[in-house]
Design a protein around this motif. Structure first.
Motif, short mmCIF file in Angstrom:
data_model
loop_
_atom_site.label_atom_id
_atom_site.label_comp_id
_atom_site.label_asym_id
_atom_site.label_seq_id
_atom_site.Cartn_x
_atom_site.Cartn_y
_atom_site.Cartn_z
N ILE A 174 -2.68 3.39 14.55
CA ILE A 174 -2.74 3.14 13.07
C ILE A 174 -3.46 3.96 12.29
CG2 ILE A 174 -3.35 0.99 11.22
CD1 ILE A 174 -2.95 -0.81 13.30
N THR A 199 -0.02 -7.10 12.40
CA THR A 199 1.16 -7.04 12.91
C THR A 199 0.90 -6.26 14.17
OG1 THR A 199 1.96 -7.06 10.54
CG2 THR A 199 3.30 -6.12 12.33
N CYS A 200 0.12 -5.46 14.06
CA CYS A 200 0.20 -4.50 15.37
C CYS A 200 -0.35 -5.27 16.50
CB CYS A 200 -0.81 -3.28 14.97
SG CYS A 200 -0.95 -2.18 16.23
N TYR A 224 3.60 -0.57 18.74
CA TYR A 224 3.68 -0.59 17.17
C TYR A 224 2.79 0.79 16.35
CZ TYR A 224 3.00 -2.01 12.30
OH TYR A 224 2.86 -1.91 10.92
N GLU A 230 -4.25 -3.58 6.43
CA GLU A 230 -2.67 -4.13 6.11
C GLU A 230 -2.04 -4.30 7.33
OE1 GLU A 230 -1.05 -1.72 3.40
OE2 GLU A 230 -2.84 -0.88 2.58
N GLU A 231 -2.10 -3.56 8.27
CA GLU A 231 -1.35 -3.52 9.63
C GLU A 231 -1.77 -4.11 10.88
OE1 GLU A 231 1.80 0.05 8.59
OE2 GLU A 231 0.12 0.39 9.58
N PHE A 245 -4.57 2.19 6.33
CA PHE A 245 -3.71 1.06 6.25
C PHE A 245 -4.03 -0.03 7.56
CE2 PHE A 245 -1.05 4.86 5.39
CZ PHE A 245 -0.61 4.40 4.30
N SER A 270 1.91 2.58 12.81
CA SER A 270 2.14 2.52 11.47
C SER A 270 3.34 2.93 10.61
CB SER A 270 0.96 3.54 10.66
OG SER A 270 -0.35 2.68 10.68
N GLU A 271 3.92 2.19 9.78
CA GLU A 271 5.11 2.61 9.13
C GLU A 271 5.08 4.25 8.53
OE1 GLU A 271 6.38 -0.31 6.42
OE2 GLU A 271 6.50 -1.84 7.65
#
Length: 216
Positions: free
Chosen positions: A102, A113-114, A124, A109-110, A106, A126-127
């Motif tokens: 990540i 989810t990670c 996972y 924010e992430e 971010f 980062s987008e």
């Protein structure tokens, strides 16, 4: 089901912020560290489900801790948090069985989810990173020469060396506004996301390709 976590970052504010956020989501923090050696010792002692580590730390980097975990067959899954977007770091992370990667900007924010992905054994990224990992080396040197102008190729090569728009403008003896205009055009041509770091990340991931490109 919750998860037990060890977290390490050599920036106290980042460490505190992430720890507070993760705790507020119901996860159990078993230990915190400000350097890699202490982090690794905590992992060995507590055997947490997950270790969330900054890449660049004193004594041992996050990557080196991940390597030690893999070498010693520890069950703890590693998530790395970093400002770095360099290709060789991604490659090492994957080689050392890192489950999450990540970008720090971010992280809050992430991270939840990670963690949930990691608990399920699902990697996972980062987008912001994932699309560039997937598109790595999706162009040939010939295709890039046909797609980008000579000036654009110069700029993207300099971006691959982590130069800012200001530094590139000074290097090429032109205005920052001109460089930003070129960057915008390159992003459109490469069909990248319109975020500030998109082109920089793409350039870093394709550094080897860019070095092989001889501008027309």
């Amino acid at each position: 089901m919750s998860a037990t976590i060890v977290i390490a970052d050599d920036h106290p504010l980042m460490l505190r912020g992430l720890s507070d956020f993760i705790s507020s989501k119901g996860y159990t923090i078993l230990g915190k560290a400000e350097d890699g050696k202490t982090a690794y010792n905590l992992i060995v002692k507590h055997n947490p489900d997950i270790a969330i580590l900054d890449i660049r730390m004193p004594y041992l980097t996050g990557l080196e801790v991940a390597y030690e975990c893999k070498k010693n067959n520890l069950s703890t899954k590693v998530i790395l948090i970093t400002f770095d977007n360099e290709e060789h770091l991604y490659d090492k992370a994957k080689e050392y069985n890192v489950y999450g990667y990540i970008l720090k900007e971010f992280a809050i924010e992430e991270i939840e989810t990670c963690i949930e992905h990691t608990k399920r054994g699902e990697p996972y990224f980062s987008e912001e990173i994932a699309s560039y990992l997937n598109s790595k080396l999706s162009y040939t040197d010939t295709a890039l020469i046909e797609l980008l102008t000579k000036s654009e190729l110069k700029i993207v090569k300099l971006l691959a060396h982590s130069m800012s728009s200001n530094q590139i403008a000074e290097h090429l003896n032109c205005s920052v506004r001109t460089i930003e205009k070129h960057r915008s055009n390159i992003v459109k041509k490469l069909k990248l996301e319109k975020s500030h770091n998109a082109l920089m990340i793409w350039a870093n991931l394709n550094k080897d390709l860019l070095e092989s490109v001889i501008a027309p």
